[in-house]
Design an enzyme around this catalytic site. Structure first.
Site, PDB file in Angstrom:
ATOM      1  N   ALA A   1       1.986  14.209  -7.602  1.00  0.00           N
ATOM      2  CA  ALA A   1       1.582  15.006  -8.769  1.00  0.00           C
ATOM      3  C   ALA A   1       0.064  15.188  -8.816  1.00  0.00           C
ATOM      4  O   ALA A   1      -0.434  16.205  -9.292  1.00  0.00           O
ATOM      5  CB  ALA A   1       2.078  14.344 -10.043  1.00  0.00           C
ATOM      6  N   PHE A   2      -0.662  14.185  -8.321  1.00  0.00           N
ATOM      7  CA  PHE A   2      -2.123  14.267  -8.332  1.00  0.00           C
ATOM      8  C   PHE A   2      -2.621  15.485  -7.552  1.00  0.00           C
ATOM      9  O   PHE A   2      -3.661  16.057  -7.883  1.00  0.00           O
ATOM     10  CB  PHE A   2      -2.696  12.976  -7.721  1.00  0.00           C
ATOM     11  CG  PHE A   2      -4.179  12.862  -7.844  1.00  0.00           C
ATOM     12  CD1 PHE A   2      -4.766  12.460  -9.037  1.00  0.00           C
ATOM     13  CD2 PHE A   2      -5.004  13.154  -6.766  1.00  0.00           C
ATOM     14  CE1 PHE A   2      -6.141  12.362  -9.150  1.00  0.00           C
ATOM     15  CE2 PHE A   2      -6.382  13.048  -6.873  1.00  0.00           C
ATOM     16  CZ  PHE A   2      -6.954  12.648  -8.070  1.00  0.00           C
ATOM     17  N   GLU A   3      -1.892  15.871  -6.511  1.00  0.00           N
ATOM     18  CA  GLU A   3      -2.319  16.979  -5.652  1.00  0.00           C
ATOM     19  C   GLU A   3      -1.888  18.352  -6.176  1.00  0.00           C
ATOM     20  O   GLU A   3      -2.298  19.390  -5.631  1.00  0.00           O
ATOM     21  CB  GLU A   3      -1.763  16.792  -4.239  1.00  0.00           C
ATOM     22  CG  GLU A   3      -2.498  15.761  -3.399  1.00  0.00           C
ATOM     23  CD  GLU A   3      -2.218  14.316  -3.783  1.00  0.00           C
ATOM     24  OE1 GLU A   3      -1.093  14.033  -4.220  1.00  0.00           O
ATOM     25  OE2 GLU A   3      -3.141  13.479  -3.661  1.00  0.00           O
TER      26      GLU A   3
ATOM     27  N   VAL B   1       6.154  11.753 -12.813  1.00  0.00           N
ATOM     28  CA  VAL B   1       5.284  10.572 -12.863  1.00  0.00           C
ATOM     29  C   VAL B   1       5.974   9.548 -13.753  1.00  0.00           C
ATOM     30  O   VAL B   1       6.262   9.824 -14.926  1.00  0.00           O
ATOM     31  CB  VAL B   1       3.880  10.919 -13.399  1.00  0.00           C
ATOM     32  CG1 VAL B   1       2.929   9.750 -13.160  1.00  0.00           C
ATOM     33  CG2 VAL B   1       3.334  12.182 -12.750  1.00  0.00           C
TER      34      VAL B   1
ATOM     35  N   THR C   1       4.264   3.084 -11.724  1.00  0.00           N
ATOM     36  CA  THR C   1       2.906   3.599 -11.529  1.00  0.00           C
ATOM     37  C   THR C   1       1.887   2.846 -12.368  1.00  0.00           C
ATOM     38  O   THR C   1       1.699   3.135 -13.547  1.00  0.00           O
ATOM     39  CB  THR C   1       2.830   5.098 -11.926  1.00  0.00           C
ATOM     40  OG1 THR C   1       3.971   5.756 -11.436  1.00  0.00           O
ATOM     41  CG2 THR C   1       1.597   5.745 -11.372  1.00  0.00           C
TER      42      THR C   1
ATOM     43  N   HIS D   1      -1.200   3.160 -12.284  1.00  0.00           N
ATOM     44  CA  HIS D   1      -2.213   4.115 -12.739  1.00  0.00           C
ATOM     45  C   HIS D   1      -1.550   5.373 -13.307  1.00  0.00           C
ATOM     46  O   HIS D   1      -2.034   6.480 -13.162  1.00  0.00           O
ATOM     47  CB  HIS D   1      -3.181   4.443 -11.605  1.00  0.00           C
ATOM     48  CG  HIS D   1      -2.523   4.924 -10.345  1.00  0.00           C
ATOM     49  ND1 HIS D   1      -1.527   4.226  -9.688  1.00  0.00           N
ATOM     50  CD2 HIS D   1      -2.721   6.034  -9.607  1.00  0.00           C
ATOM     51  CE1 HIS D   1      -1.149   4.899  -8.623  1.00  0.00           C
ATOM     52  NE2 HIS D   1      -1.846   6.000  -8.558  1.00  0.00           N
TER      53      HIS D   1
ATOM     54  N   ARG E   1      16.145  14.041 -17.618  1.00  0.00           N
ATOM     55  CA  ARG E   1      15.425  15.299 -17.899  1.00  0.00           C
ATOM     56  C   ARG E   1      15.348  16.214 -16.689  1.00  0.00           C
ATOM     57  O   ARG E   1      14.699  17.245 -16.720  1.00  0.00           O
ATOM     58  CB  ARG E   1      14.021  14.984 -18.417  1.00  0.00           C
ATOM     59  CG  ARG E   1      14.089  14.313 -19.773  1.00  0.00           C
ATOM     60  CD  ARG E   1      12.786  13.734 -20.218  1.00  0.00           C
ATOM     61  NE  ARG E   1      13.027  12.707 -21.232  1.00  0.00           N
ATOM     62  CZ  ARG E   1      12.092  11.957 -21.775  1.00  0.00           C
ATOM     63  NH1 ARG E   1      10.842  12.108 -21.408  1.00  0.00           N
ATOM     64  NH2 ARG E   1      12.394  11.056 -22.686  1.00  0.00           N
TER      65      ARG E   1
END
Ligand code: INI
Length: 157
Positions: A55-57, A80, A85, A87, A126
């Protein structure tokens, strides 16, 4: 005069950027998004799918996509999960804040099909198991924003 987008996707080219992290879940988001786009008239060949590591990318890839000028809207898909996680907040904020910044700075709608949940179970719920499919919702929002943009930009002053 009232303006609103429609759910008619014919003639639109839509980009999807999807994270491989938690791919069991993101594949379901992708299935929901693709299905929704097709059911609203977006041609199969007018849907481009771009995979990124996590997801960061997503925001950077979304920016590259937006800058091509090819897409009426971009759908961002990721999962996420807090449990897995340490972080979590940083990754979630970078992903969601990042796509908002891309949309604002490029003018190309980027819609958020990024799940942020406490557990994998909630994420699966979800992603089509029980509580809707966030990928499908984001795809619908992309069509609505793309058609709204077309309507507003087509207006003379
Ligand atoms: N990326 C996700 O998409 N979801 C996660 O839950 C996640 N966790 O758990 O860390 C995650 N991390 C990877 C991150 O997005 C980057 O890909 C990685 O840090 C390399 O930059």
């Amino acid at each position: 005069m009232v303006h609103e987008g429609s759910l008619h996707g014919d003639g639109l080219t839509i980009g999807i950027v999807v994270a491989r992290w938690n791919s069991l879940i993101t594949r379901e988001l992708l299935a929901g998004a693709s299905d929704t786009l097709r059911r609203h008239g977006v041609a199969e060949g007018a849907i481009d799918i771009v995979w990124v590591p996590g997801a960061f990318e997503i925001p950077l890839a979304a920016r590259w996509m937006a800058e091509t000028g090819r897409y009426a809207a971009i759908v961002a898909l990721g999962a996420v999960i807090r449990g897995g996680t340490p972080h979590f907040d940083h990754v979630a904020n970078a992903a969601l804040g990042g796509i908002a910044a891309v949309a604002q700075s490029t003018g190309v709608p980027v819609t958020a099909g990024i799940l942020t949940t406490d557990s994998s179970e909630q994420a699966l719920e979800r992603a089509g198991i029980k509580a809707g499919n966030k990928g499908a919702e984001a795809a619908q929002a992309a069509i609505e924003m793309a058609t709204l943009a077309r309507s507003l930009r087509g207006q003379a002053r």
